[in-house]
Design a protein around this motif. Structure first.
Motif, mmCIF file in Angstrom:
data_model
loop_
_atom_site.group_PDB
_atom_site.id
_atom_site.type_symbol
_atom_site.label_atom_id
_atom_site.label_comp_id
_atom_site.label_asym_id
_atom_site.label_seq_id
_atom_site.Cartn_x
_atom_site.Cartn_y
_atom_site.Cartn_z
ATOM 1 N N GLN A 1 0.792 -1.145 0.051
ATOM 2 C CA GLN A 1 0.049 0.070 -0.045
ATOM 3 C C GLN A 1 0.822 1.150 0.142
ATOM 4 O OE1 GLN A 1 -2.321 -1.048 3.414
ATOM 5 N NE2 GLN A 1 -4.035 -1.856 2.524
ATOM 6 N N ARG A 2 1.918 1.092 0.916
ATOM 7 C CA ARG A 2 2.884 2.455 0.667
ATOM 8 C C ARG A 2 3.339 2.791 -0.796
ATOM 9 N NH1 ARG A 2 5.447 5.549 4.428
ATOM 10 N NH2 ARG A 2 7.181 6.387 3.786
ATOM 11 N N SER A 3 3.705 1.434 -1.279
ATOM 12 C CA SER A 3 4.216 1.699 -2.559
ATOM 13 C C SER A 3 3.530 2.375 -3.528
ATOM 14 C CB SER A 3 4.656 0.245 -3.322
ATOM 15 O OG SER A 3 5.680 -0.170 -2.537
ATOM 16 N N ALA A 4 2.119 1.889 -3.510
ATOM 17 C CA ALA A 4 1.043 2.554 -4.191
ATOM 18 C C ALA A 4 1.002 4.095 -4.143
ATOM 19 C CB ALA A 4 -0.266 2.069 -4.000
ATOM 20 N N PHE A 5 1.136 4.376 -2.675
ATOM 21 C CA PHE A 5 1.000 5.965 -2.306
ATOM 22 C C PHE A 5 2.304 6.730 -2.953
ATOM 23 C CE2 PHE A 5 -2.461 5.184 0.596
ATOM 24 C CZ PHE A 5 -3.093 6.157 0.502
ATOM 25 N N ILE A 6 3.584 5.942 -2.883
ATOM 26 C CA ILE A 6 4.564 6.762 -3.352
ATOM 27 C C ILE A 6 4.627 7.039 -4.882
ATOM 28 C CG2 ILE A 6 7.160 5.971 -3.820
ATOM 29 C CD1 ILE A 6 7.259 4.567 -1.182
ATOM 30 N N GLU A 7 4.027 5.853 -5.606
ATOM 31 C CA GLU A 7 3.865 6.111 -7.028
ATOM 32 C C GLU A 7 2.961 7.199 -7.100
ATOM 33 O OE1 GLU A 7 2.510 3.364 -11.109
ATOM 34 O OE2 GLU A 7 2.684 2.496 -9.146
ATOM 35 N N ALA A 8 1.658 7.082 -6.368
ATOM 36 C CA ALA A 8 0.705 8.050 -6.874
ATOM 37 C C ALA A 8 1.113 9.745 -6.389
ATOM 38 C CB ALA A 8 -0.464 7.873 -5.788
ATOM 39 N N SER A 9 2.198 9.691 -5.552
ATOM 40 C CA SER A 9 2.670 11.086 -5.018
ATOM 41 C C SER A 9 3.590 11.882 -5.983
ATOM 42 C CB SER A 9 3.435 10.873 -3.648
ATOM 43 O OG SER A 9 2.339 10.469 -2.868
ATOM 44 N N MET A 10 4.263 10.941 -6.962
ATOM 45 C CA MET A 10 5.340 11.306 -8.060
ATOM 46 C C MET A 10 4.789 12.434 -8.786
ATOM 47 S SD MET A 10 8.190 10.052 -7.345
ATOM 48 C CE MET A 10 7.809 9.788 -5.578
#
Length: 333
Positions: free
Chosen positions: A298-307
């Protein structure tokens, strides 16, 4: 007549002696230290310890008047007053300082700093010093970074487990463009609101969510008016300890040394108390609010969405500084 004169002379002598004693013990420098936090928070306690250390180690030559709980206004107003010399010292959030110096926003890029050790190495190292030096042209001397821990999200709509869960949530944010952009990028409706107004805003439904470190969530009792706490760890809530440039320049080198040591001890105190508090806070609120923690996926998904937010602000914080921070925190580019 002689007796009256004698009494008058004695009274005058006592008054002069009292005045001389007061002057003898008066501080050479009196500085105001304003912040928006209540004194029970780790940083509120650190500010009081800073005052005590400065006054003791300067042998009373410096007096610090601490003004907590937004007595002179919110963070924006405090920064403005520091620039004008109406207030001497403050610990405003870096995100709010971004309204005055855009490069200060860099530490509030979402999911930039992964953990506590990385934060210490980055903020207390050469990159942190370079970020603080961006304040030089704004009549402020940036001393170091205090902090209140990593920020998390609370709200009344749903647990936040994936970026899509942020959709349409009315989020209160600081008066900070980068944080507003972060939530709008995730599909939330961001509303800037003063810290002291958040409880009522949540209680009355003006906003349905907010983000803050655990210490601020607990001391401001946000958990009483929120249903869900999602431990997102999406940004370290850094406070930049700043002092009016003229006030700083007015001090001789020996007193600057006293102040610098006390600022560093204040920073360490704020961080240590924050870590201690977080364990206690989780125990205190676990039965009052539903708590969830992001999985690595889930954190990885947020990181990608934050780029996209990183890309949006790259030119503002400068590519050179951004790459230096990426190198410090271990992000490839």
């Amino acid at each position: 007549m002689k007796l009256t004169l004698t009494k008058a002379s004695l009274s005058a002598a006592i008054a002069v002696a009292s005045l001389s004693a007061a002057q003898l013990h008066a501080a050479d420098y009196t500085f105001s230290f304003a912040h928006v936090l209540i004194e029970e928070t780790p940083n509120g306690q650190a500010a009081l310890r800073f005052k005590e250390e400065v006054e003791e180690k300067s042998d009373g030559r410096i007096e610090i008047n601490v003004l907590p709980a937004a007595q002179v206004g919110g963070d924006v107003e405090i920064i403005e007053q520091i620039q004008m010399g109406l207030v001497d010292i403050g610990i405003p959030p870096t995100a709010t300082l971004g309204n005055f110096e855009p490069r200060m926003q860099i530490l509030d890029l979402p999911f930039l700093i992964a953990d506590y050790d990385t934060m210490v190495e980055t903020l207390d190292g050469e990159v942190g010093r370079e970020i603080l030096d961006t304040l030089n042209g704004h009549n402020m001397y940036g001393v170091n970074f205090w902090g209140a821990g990593f920020r998390h999200i609370t709200n009344n709509d749903r647990p936040i487990e994936n970026p899509e869960d942020m959709d349409s949530i009315r989020m209160r944010t600081m008066q900070a463009p980068i944080i507003i952009s972060t939530y709008e990028n995730l599909g939330a409706n961001a509303t800037a609101m003063a810290f002291t107004e958040v409880y009522n805003g949540l209680q009355q439904g003006v906003v349905s969510g907010q983000e803050n470190p655990l210490a601020n969530i607990y001391t401001m009792r946000f958990h009483e008016v929120q249903d869900y706490l999602s431990l997102t760890n999406h940004a370290y809530h850094a406070y930049a300890a700043v002092i009016n440039q003229d006030s700083w320049d007015s001090l001789p080198e020996d007193l600057q040394a006293v102040m610098l040591e006390a600022f560093d001890n204040g920073r360490d105190t704020s961080r240590a108390l924050t870590l201690q508090d977080e364990e206690t806070i989780m125990e205190e609120i676990k039965d009052e609010i539903a708590i969830n923690e992001l999985t690595p996926e889930q954190r990885s998904a947020f990181i990608e969405a934050s780029m996209p937010v990183h890309e949006e602000y790259e030119e503002i914080v400068t590519t050179e500084l951004l790459h230096k921070v990426y190198d410090a925190v271990g992000i490839e580019y």
